[in-house]
Motif scaffolding. Structure first.
Motif, PDB file in Angstrom:
ATOM      1  N   ALA A 115      -2.581 -14.064 -15.739  1.00  0.00           N
ATOM      2  CA  ALA A 115      -3.383 -14.127 -16.581  1.00  0.00           C
ATOM      3  C   ALA A 115      -3.281 -12.756 -17.379  1.00  0.00           C
ATOM      4  O   ALA A 115      -4.128 -12.268 -18.321  1.00  0.00           O
ATOM      5  CB  ALA A 115      -4.905 -13.943 -16.027  1.00  0.00           C
ATOM      6  N   GLY A 116      -2.383 -11.900 -16.825  1.00  0.00           N
ATOM      7  CA  GLY A 116      -2.126 -10.543 -17.418  1.00  0.00           C
ATOM      8  C   GLY A 116      -3.174  -9.357 -17.142  1.00  0.00           C
ATOM      9  O   GLY A 116      -3.308  -8.458 -18.033  1.00  0.00           O
ATOM     10  N   LYS A 117      -3.622  -9.713 -16.096  1.00  0.00           N
ATOM     11  CA  LYS A 117      -4.848  -8.828 -15.620  1.00  0.00           C
ATOM     12  C   LYS A 117      -4.585  -8.050 -14.434  1.00  0.00           C
ATOM     13  O   LYS A 117      -5.559  -7.322 -13.675  1.00  0.00           O
ATOM     14  CB  LYS A 117      -6.084  -9.516 -15.391  1.00  0.00           C
ATOM     15  N   MET A 118      -3.240  -8.077 -14.026  1.00  0.00           N
ATOM     16  CA  MET A 118      -2.942  -7.106 -12.765  1.00  0.00           C
ATOM     17  C   MET A 118      -2.768  -5.575 -13.391  1.00  0.00           C
ATOM     18  O   MET A 118      -2.152  -5.577 -14.236  1.00  0.00           O
ATOM     19  CB  MET A 118      -1.632  -7.683 -12.456  1.00  0.00           C
ATOM     20  N   THR A 119      -3.562  -4.810 -12.649  1.00  0.00           N
ATOM     21  CA  THR A 119      -3.449  -3.702 -12.898  1.00  0.00           C
ATOM     22  C   THR A 119      -2.803  -2.707 -11.746  1.00  0.00           C
ATOM     23  O   THR A 119      -2.913  -3.323 -10.631  1.00  0.00           O
ATOM     24  CB  THR A 119      -5.063  -3.005 -13.055  1.00  0.00           C
ATOM     25  N   ALA A 120      -2.143  -1.543 -12.109  1.00  0.00           N
ATOM     26  CA  ALA A 120      -1.853  -0.564 -11.050  1.00  0.00           C
ATOM     27  C   ALA A 120      -2.361   0.587 -10.807  1.00  0.00           C
ATOM     28  O   ALA A 120      -2.830   1.134 -11.922  1.00  0.00           O
ATOM     29  CB  ALA A 120      -0.149  -0.490 -11.211  1.00  0.00           C
ATOM     30  N   HIS A 121      -2.869   0.947  -9.807  1.00  0.00           N
ATOM     31  CA  HIS A 121      -3.719   2.352  -9.431  1.00  0.00           C
ATOM     32  C   HIS A 121      -2.403   3.385  -8.904  1.00  0.00           C
ATOM     33  O   HIS A 121      -2.211   3.523  -7.841  1.00  0.00           O
ATOM     34  CB  HIS A 121      -4.595   2.055  -8.565  1.00  0.00           C
ATOM     35  N   ILE A 122      -2.092   4.086  -9.915  1.00  0.00           N
ATOM     36  CA  ILE A 122      -0.921   5.097  -9.653  1.00  0.00           C
ATOM     37  C   ILE A 122      -1.451   6.290  -9.185  1.00  0.00           C
ATOM     38  O   ILE A 122      -2.283   7.010  -9.828  1.00  0.00           O
ATOM     39  CB  ILE A 122      -0.094   5.217 -10.902  1.00  0.00           C
ATOM     40  N   GLN A 123      -1.139   6.794  -7.942  1.00  0.00           N
ATOM     41  CA  GLN A 123      -1.427   8.063  -7.250  1.00  0.00           C
ATOM     42  C   GLN A 123      -0.182   8.500  -6.590  1.00  0.00           C
ATOM     43  O   GLN A 123       0.635   7.891  -6.391  1.00  0.00           O
ATOM     44  CB  GLN A 123      -2.647   7.913  -6.258  1.00  0.00           C
ATOM     45  N   SER A 124      -0.442   9.837  -6.091  1.00  0.00           N
ATOM     46  CA  SER A 124       0.508  10.446  -5.269  1.00  0.00           C
ATOM     47  C   SER A 124       0.472  10.052  -3.802  1.00  0.00           C
ATOM     48  O   SER A 124      -0.531  10.025  -3.221  1.00  0.00           O
ATOM     49  CB  SER A 124       0.690  11.954  -5.443  1.00  0.00           C
ATOM     50  N   HIS A 125       1.455   9.581  -3.191  1.00  0.00           N
ATOM     51  CA  HIS A 125       1.472   9.023  -1.849  1.00  0.00           C
ATOM     52  C   HIS A 125       2.603   9.774  -0.990  1.00  0.00           C
ATOM     53  O   HIS A 125       3.628   9.732  -1.695  1.00  0.00           O
ATOM     54  CB  HIS A 125       1.350   7.530  -1.736  1.00  0.00           C
ATOM     55  N   ARG A 126       2.412  10.029   0.346  1.00  0.00           N
ATOM     56  CA  ARG A 126       3.455  10.305   1.024  1.00  0.00           C
ATOM     57  C   ARG A 126       4.369   9.155   1.464  1.00  0.00           C
ATOM     58  O   ARG A 126       3.867   8.098   1.718  1.00  0.00           O
ATOM     59  CB  ARG A 126       3.122  11.079   2.312  1.00  0.00           C
ATOM     60  N   ILE A 127       5.779   9.356   0.886  1.00  0.00           N
ATOM     61  CA  ILE A 127       6.532   8.038   1.154  1.00  0.00           C
ATOM     62  C   ILE A 127       6.453   7.465   2.632  1.00  0.00           C
ATOM     63  O   ILE A 127       6.663   6.302   2.963  1.00  0.00           O
ATOM     64  CB  ILE A 127       8.065   8.210   0.662  1.00  0.00           C
ATOM     65  N   GLU A 128       6.570   8.390   3.790  1.00  0.00           N
ATOM     66  CA  GLU A 128       6.379   7.880   5.038  1.00  0.00           C
ATOM     67  C   GLU A 128       5.281   7.200   5.410  1.00  0.00           C
ATOM     68  O   GLU A 128       5.447   6.414   6.238  1.00  0.00           O
ATOM     69  CB  GLU A 128       6.519   9.335   6.014  1.00  0.00           C
ATOM     70  N   ASP A 129       4.225   7.640   4.722  1.00  0.00           N
ATOM     71  CA  ASP A 129       2.837   6.817   5.111  1.00  0.00           C
ATOM     72  C   ASP A 129       3.063   5.443   4.566  1.00  0.00           C
ATOM     73  O   ASP A 129       2.571   4.386   5.090  1.00  0.00           O
ATOM     74  CB  ASP A 129       1.690   7.420   4.515  1.00  0.00           C
ATOM     75  N   ILE A 130       3.637   5.396   3.325  1.00  0.00           N
ATOM     76  CA  ILE A 130       3.784   3.999   2.574  1.00  0.00           C
ATOM     77  C   ILE A 130       4.374   3.141   3.486  1.00  0.00           C
ATOM     78  O   ILE A 130       4.414   2.166   3.471  1.00  0.00           O
ATOM     79  CB  ILE A 130       4.328   4.308   1.144  1.00  0.00           C
ATOM     80  N   VAL A 131       5.643   3.684   4.346  1.00  0.00           N
ATOM     81  CA  VAL A 131       6.730   3.031   4.810  1.00  0.00           C
ATOM     82  C   VAL A 131       6.041   2.285   6.174  1.00  0.00           C
ATOM     83  O   VAL A 131       6.041   1.296   6.667  1.00  0.00           O
ATOM     84  CB  VAL A 131       8.017   3.531   4.874  1.00  0.00           C
ATOM     85  N   ASN A 132       5.299   3.310   6.883  1.00  0.00           N
ATOM     86  CA  ASN A 132       4.688   3.138   8.132  1.00  0.00           C
ATOM     87  C   ASN A 132       3.912   1.974   8.206  1.00  0.00           C
ATOM     88  O   ASN A 132       3.555   1.342   9.128  1.00  0.00           O
ATOM     89  CB  ASN A 132       4.348   4.342   8.735  1.00  0.00           C
ATOM     90  N   SER A 133       2.939   1.800   7.114  1.00  0.00           N
ATOM     91  CA  SER A 133       2.079   0.987   7.148  1.00  0.00           C
ATOM     92  C   SER A 133       2.372  -0.524   7.080  1.00  0.00           C
ATOM     93  O   SER A 133       1.759  -1.160   8.152  1.00  0.00           O
ATOM     94  CB  SER A 133       1.010   1.154   5.762  1.00  0.00           C
ATOM     95  N   PRO A 134       3.208  -0.945   6.330  1.00  0.00           N
ATOM     96  CA  PRO A 134       3.772  -2.413   6.689  1.00  0.00           C
ATOM     97  C   PRO A 134       4.381  -2.509   7.920  1.00  0.00           C
ATOM     98  O   PRO A 134       4.739  -3.673   8.552  1.00  0.00           O
ATOM     99  CB  PRO A 134       4.651  -2.662   5.646  1.00  0.00           C
ATOM    100  N   LEU A 135       5.113  -1.500   8.567  1.00  0.00           N
ATOM    101  CA  LEU A 135       5.787  -1.758   9.665  1.00  0.00           C
ATOM    102  C   LEU A 135       5.045  -1.932  10.707  1.00  0.00           C
ATOM    103  O   LEU A 135       5.370  -2.483  11.900  1.00  0.00           O
ATOM    104  CB  LEU A 135       6.730  -0.484   9.781  1.00  0.00           C
ATOM    105  N   LEU A 136       3.670  -1.696  10.710  1.00  0.00           N
ATOM    106  CA  LEU A 136       2.715  -1.990  11.900  1.00  0.00           C
ATOM    107  C   LEU A 136       2.580  -3.553  12.014  1.00  0.00           C
ATOM    108  O   LEU A 136       2.589  -3.848  13.390  1.00  0.00           O
ATOM    109  CB  LEU A 136       1.514  -1.022  11.738  1.00  0.00           C
ATOM    110  N   MET A 137       2.363  -4.100  10.922  1.00  0.00           N
ATOM    111  CA  MET A 137       2.495  -5.629  10.879  1.00  0.00           C
ATOM    112  C   MET A 137       3.801  -6.363  11.255  1.00  0.00           C
ATOM    113  O   MET A 137       3.964  -7.478  11.591  1.00  0.00           O
ATOM    114  CB  MET A 137       1.917  -5.841   9.531  1.00  0.00           C
ATOM    115  N   PHE A 138       4.972  -5.609  10.648  1.00  0.00           N
ATOM    116  CA  PHE A 138       6.143  -6.199  10.875  1.00  0.00           C
ATOM    117  C   PHE A 138       6.847  -6.186  12.029  1.00  0.00           C
ATOM    118  O   PHE A 138       7.713  -7.250  12.641  1.00  0.00           O
ATOM    119  CB  PHE A 138       7.097  -5.668   9.770  1.00  0.00           C
TER     120      PHE A 138
END
Length: 379
Positions: free
Chosen positions: A258-281
């Protein structure tokens, strides 16, 4: 015609004998050039026979230049040179016109008729010139009559081409209109589907959240009581969570379409981004006896991105790698590219790869490479 009847002498330059002398071959060379140029465009020679087009055009230019050089080369030499060239160009042009007709150019029929008439009248004119045919009222003006007929034939051919182009343009407009209608219909159907998925997803998320919430409350209330009941509640909680994740994916898909997907751009620590999905994987990898390795660059810092979407992409890619790998290894490498100012995520696994023919279809909608592999693990 101007040369034959002496019109240049009578009307254009009657007071200059020298210019009249040179005008014979000058006009002859011009006549050859413009006749060749007209024929090439009339027969669409550049499209049908590109090499013949270049040869005839070159010959016409040579004749034009030769006519202009008459004062330097002499009338007799240039005249014989032009006659030789016209004897070379006319047969080539005639057979090229036959080739165009065989390729479906209907206007070539009129051209061949006019060309044949030109050859016949030129033959009769030469018979009269050498005294082999007596002159009379009819034969005297045969060139003039033939020229009028040739113009009419070529005009009919041009009219036929214009009509054909109009028919083709009409067909193209009809096809374009049908394409636009089909596109609008497809966009309307896509919007309706997206709205339906969004509404349905919202309607399903509410009861699912309630089921998940009550399951968690019941597990807390039971504590370490009936383990069988706790196991059943865990199954309900796991199934509800998986179904909620699937519905969230459907909702995201409907937003994208529908062309309504929005992105919320912010500064994030890359290690935190990576570790989050690893808990489930990690539990998924252990279940299939796969070793998981994380190779992340030290002091990699932060990145400007939508954390949720990057996390979802990593989890989907890792889950796919785990799906087709068993008793193997999966590696996630994260590094920074200082030159492009980008972060590179690379996922490698020891599972079955894709064949070369599969690489051409894996990004098509509703396509899957090696459908037999992993079928038991798919849902």
């Amino acid at each position: 015609m101007m040369l034959q009847h002496g019109y240049t002498y009578q009307h254009l330059i009657p007071d200059s004998v020298l210019l009249n002398y040179f005008s014979v071959t000058f006009l002859f060379g011009n006549a050859i050039f413009w006749a060749m140029l007209f024929s090439l465009n009339y027969l669409e020679m550049r499209t049908h026979f590109p090499r013949v087009y270049k040869f005839i055009l070159t010959g016409g230019v040579i004749c034009l230049i030769a006519g202009c050089l008459t004062p330097f080369l002499g009338l007799a030499l240039v005249f014989h040179f032009l006659v030789v060239w016209i004897l070379v160009l006319l047969p080539v042009l005639f057979f090229a016109a036959i080739g165009c007709y065989r390729k479906g150019l209907f206007s070539a029929t009129y051209y061949l008729s006019a060309f044949s008439l030109l050859i016949v009248t030129a033959f009769i004119f030469n018979l009269q010139l050498y005294g082999l045919m007596p002159l009379n009222v009819h034969s005297l003006h045969i060139m003039l009559v033939a020229s009028v007929v040739e113009v009419l034939l070529l005009s009919f051919g041009l009219a036929n081409r214009i009509n054909t182009m109009n028919y083709e343009l009409t067909d193209m407009n009809i096809e374009l209109s049908q394409t636009l209608v089909a596109k609008l219909s497809a966009e309307t159907n896509l919007q309706a589907k997206s709205d339906f998925l969004a509404n349905t997803s919202h309607e399903l998320r509410t009861p699912l959240n309630a089921i998940i919430g009550y399951s968690e409350l019941l597990i807390e209330d039971i504590g370490e009581g009936d383990q069988t009941l706790v196991d059943d509640l865990d199954k309900i909680l796991t199934s509800g969570t998986s179904l909620l994740a699937l519905i969230n994916d459907i909702l995201d898909l409907s937003k994208v379409e529908a062309g309504k997907m929005t992105a919320h751009i912010q500064s994030h620590r890359i290690e935190d981004i990576v570790n989050s999905p690893l808990l489930m994987f990690r539990p998924l990898a252990i279940k299939k006896n796969n070793e998981f390795h994380l190779d992340i660059q030290q002091d990699i810092g932060v990145m400007e991105t939508d954390e949720c979407k990057v996390r979802q992409c990593l989890l989907n890619l890792l889950s796919n790698a785990n799906k087709f790998t068993e008793h193997g290894f999966i590696t996630l490498s994260v590094s920074a590219n200082a030159q492009d100012q980008t972060i590179v995520f690379v996922i490698k696994d020891s599972g079955d790869g894709s064949d070369q023919e599969d690489l051409e279809v894996i990004f098509d909608e509703y396509s899957q490479a090696k459908a037999s592999i992993g079928r038991s693990d798919s849902t």
